[in-house]
Design an enzyme around this catalytic site. Sequence first.
Site, short mmCIF file in Angstrom:
data_model
loop_
_atom_site.label_atom_id
_atom_site.label_comp_id
_atom_site.label_asym_id
_atom_site.label_seq_id
_atom_site.Cartn_x
_atom_site.Cartn_y
_atom_site.Cartn_z
N SER A 66 0.65 -1.13 -0.19
CA SER A 66 0.27 -0.01 -0.13
C SER A 66 0.62 0.94 0.08
CB SER A 66 -0.97 -0.25 1.34
OG SER A 66 -2.03 0.71 1.14
N ASP A 100 -8.23 -6.18 -5.29
CA ASP A 100 -7.73 -4.91 -4.26
C ASP A 100 -8.82 -3.76 -4.70
OD1 ASP A 100 -6.77 -2.86 -3.54
OD2 ASP A 100 -5.01 -3.40 -3.42
N HIS A 159 -6.25 -6.13 -0.36
CA HIS A 159 -5.65 -4.89 -0.27
C HIS A 159 -5.03 -5.52 1.22
CE1 HIS A 159 -3.47 -0.94 -1.02
NE2 HIS A 159 -3.79 -0.87 -0.07
#
Length: 553
Positions: A207, A444, A482
Amino acid sequence: MEDIMTSLLVATSRVVVTISLAYVPVKSAFAAPQNAAGLCSAIAASSIPASRISLPTTGAKIQSATLIGGSDPANQNGEYCKVIGQIKPVDPKAPDIIWQVNLPSVWNGKMLQYGGGGYNGSIPPTTDKTTLGLDVVPTPLTQGYVTFGSDSGHQAPNADDASFAKNDEAMLNYGYMHIKKVLDVAKVLVTERYEKPVTRVYFQGGSTGGREGLTAASRWPESYDGILTNYPTANFVGLRLWGAGLARAVYDDKSAGWIPPKLVERISKEALKSCDGLDGVEDGLVGNMQQCRAQSAVLVQSLACKSDVTGNPDDCLTQAQIERTLKIYHEGYSLPYQLANGINTYPGYNSLEGIMMQLGSEPQMRTPPVSGPNAHHSSRSFEFLQNFVQRDQPLNLLSFDIREPGKLKDRIVELSDVIGATRTDWSTFSDRGGKIIWLQGNDDPSVSPLGNAKLFESIVAKMGADKVKGFMRFFLVPGLAHGGGRFSPTWDNLAALDNWVEHDVPPSNPVVVDATKSSTKGRSRPLCEYPSWPKYKGDGDVAIASSFSCADD
């Protein structure tokens, strides 16, 4: 705002010149041969002058240096010296950069920097495994790596708080400067502790940490040898603009675009039901994403309300929901101006291919928006626009037009370079042998997999496929969200990177193991280089990677 930022950047360049001219090697305060405890204690009494940090600071201070014993039952990393300290800012109103460096008593000559998450504000877990690393593999620290990381230059109760960005130095630290400042500090400690040179420097994260890894290698290609980047927020500003656009689509016009959670879940289930078998097996994962996306219009039509319905029904999709929310979620947006590196689009998400859209549990947007009750991206986009862009003036998120931001456009474009990793020419990094392993999940909901795939395609277009293949591998992973998701791929990624850097052996369809806490935990799949995907061969155990091949048809 632009004048303030420009002034700080000019001052930065002047300070760097002054530092380089005034540099004098500093005699170690703790280099005399001692045992590990003595060396660690000596570090606690030391400090690092600004001349040993290549970007502007007023030096670094050691807050504590503690020897963590290898026999300590709470420590599974072997004996190491845990050093915590601060890098002091130039602007007295800016926060410190709080950092941690872990110095193993038995060092392998290598360093591993850990990236953060969200808007940061705390030190990442630098004694843990790598992002998406295998639990059964010893941690990097246990393997003898010096591991380190920082809060990126501000302290916050959670990773959603961006109030720090109203200060220019804190904002620049978050954008990129903290990465090199902390590396410089860590290198000083390593040099003084071991009195032998560093052989390799790696970076790992996901991220924001993934963006930081790409930033490290693109801005300081001579300082890094390898990067593990997972689902990076590479086009950070583009993502934040997308969140603002989504908020308007969902909440404008009395929240006509808001889709209730029950219907969001139904969309996900119907998409998965339609697409699961396109890769040859129904296993809860969509491998053939391209064909699945080709069926999305049929899915929407099947869920559309049969009459002119208004409001927010939970059993069918209204025209407002289709034309506003689903359009930007699935297709993204384009801008009439360019962000850094010529980018003017942000592709959407696989929102009609099985992922769970994050549209919140409440039909009205709170002031300010809150993740959970409101669409996930709306809160972080508000934080960005309020603190990085608008700053001192109150922001009305629903009045902000991402395509026509008025006088704020120049600021937005400027920030897209300060906080972003969308450069496409990696020649300097690749020419000196640097390597990048990049994983992105197809499921994601936070970072667009289509956006990162498009960025990779732009790198290939700029540099050529053969050259890119020599230093970068990009894997799109079915089921990976994610972090976590329906398939959480874990593997010995640091060993794969190190083997590529040290021995020029690239990862070739490596096998990953699902760490999802469900009945499918332990199944394996091959990682397939983009644009290929794992296709079931037609026979064999569906829980074993050897039953799949990488296909691109």
